[in-house]
Design an enzyme around this catalytic site. Structure first.
Site, PDB file in Angstrom:
ATOM      1  N   GLN A 113      44.026  49.306  30.873  1.00 49.50           N
ATOM      2  CA  GLN A 113      43.573  50.380  29.994  1.00 49.50           C
ATOM      3  C   GLN A 113      42.057  50.412  29.878  1.00 49.50           C
ATOM      4  OE1 GLN A 113      45.670  49.629  26.299  1.00 49.50           O
ATOM      5  NE2 GLN A 113      44.111  48.233  25.527  1.00 49.50           N
ATOM      6  N   HIS A 285      51.232  44.158  38.106  1.00 49.14           N
ATOM      7  CA  HIS A 285      50.048  44.596  37.366  1.00 49.14           C
ATOM      8  C   HIS A 285      49.004  43.486  37.230  1.00 49.14           C
ATOM      9  CE1 HIS A 285      48.019  47.432  34.803  1.00 49.14           C
ATOM     10  NE2 HIS A 285      47.988  46.578  33.785  1.00 49.14           N
TER      11      HIS A 285
END
Length: 302
Positions: A113, A285
């Site tokens: 993010q 990820h």
């Protein structure tokens, strides 16, 4: 001392080249701003600290500023979940502008993010200028789902339904970080009108020409997707791709989205001028392959 005029022209030329090369070699590398991902902190030895040490080995002497939200590690982690990111980004812009070591411009690396948060910095705060941005597993079209919940399954559909009910409630939008980049592809109108962050920086509701101009000023925008990513839903969001409207079985690639075809934020401008780069890393990820990252650093940060 000998007067410069007494040197032969060839020797003067050689001296000039040697002096220029010495000055270039002595110049400090472009500083780097880093922004960590969800649940992490600015300087955790096992994550951001490790990354910073690895980068310093590749770019000796580089100055790095790792974003910290709040005044300590606990606040930094908490604000990765509970904060109004528009306020936080404005605060980080002030800190960057006040750092004399960043005054000449900087490169940037965003983790997860942190990728879209640093893109917001580039679009909203052009001084000092961001030169190059590496986004590692960012969610540039937002997310539609929950981490580790990919596909059209009963459980994922139920989670999406719950998010649909609550993600765009005003107090949740202003409080829950992940809701601020939740992108409901089943109700694009609700998303455009209620999302306070990701819809804004993607110029979904109204056109902010400064966002487009500022992002177009990047030297390079480097987007890294993780091939087996189960946190970014859909993982193509890391490359500005997303689900087709009301069809989560179909991915619209970045260059077929309206964001690109209408060039809302300068993505097409960057692409057509050779300044939009795509990389893939194997694994889930933020399973960072330093061989690939070092190739990127060598190409764009040196």
């Amino acid at each position: 001392l000998v007067e410069p005029a007494s040197f032969p022209p060839m020797m003067l030329s050689t001296l000039f080249l040697v002096a220029s090369a010495s000055l270039m070699a002595a110049a400090d590398p472009t500083p780097i701003v880093l922004w960590h991902g969800m649940g992490d902190s600015c300087c955790s030895p096992s994550s951001m600290g490790w990354l910073m040490d690895s980068i310093k080995k590749e770019i000796p002497g580089v100055y790095m500023y790792s974003v910290e939200l709040g005044s300590n590690t606990l606040q930094d982690r908490e604000k990765g979940f509970l904060a109004n990111m528009n306020d936080e980004i404005a605060g980080i812009c002030t800190k960057i502008a006040g750092d004399p070591k960043l005054a000449g411009g900087f490169n940037a690396i965003g983790m997860s993010q942190g990728g879209q948060f640093l893109r917001a910095v580039a679009q909203r705060c052009p001084n000092p200028p961001m030169k190059n941005l590496i986004s590692l597993g960012g969610q540039h079209q937002g997310v539609y789902g929950f981490p580790h919940c990919i596909g059209d399954t009963p459980m994922c559909d139920e989670i999406r339904s719950l998010l649909d009910e609550g993600a765009y409630i005003d107090w949740i939008q202003n409080t829950i970080v992940q809701a601020q980049y939740f992108h409901d592809s089943d109700d694009e109108e609700l998303y455009r009108t209620k999302s306070i962050f990701i819809a804004d920086i993607n110029n979904e509701l109204k056109q902010n020409d400064d966002y487009k101009k500022n992002l177009s000023n990047l030297e390079q925008l480097i987007l890294v997707k993780f091939a087996e990513d189960t946190m970014v839903v859909p993982r193509d969001s890391s490359w500005f791709g997303f689900y087709a409207e009301k069809d989560i079985d179909t991915i619209v690639p970045y260059n077929e989205t309206k964001l690109y075809t209408e060039d809302r934020i300068g993505l097409r401008t960057l692409d057509q001028s050779g300044r939009l780069q795509f990389y893939t890393m194997k694994g889930d990820h933020l399973n960072i392959d330093m061989t690939v990252l070092n190739e990127i650093l060598d190409e764009y940060f040196k």
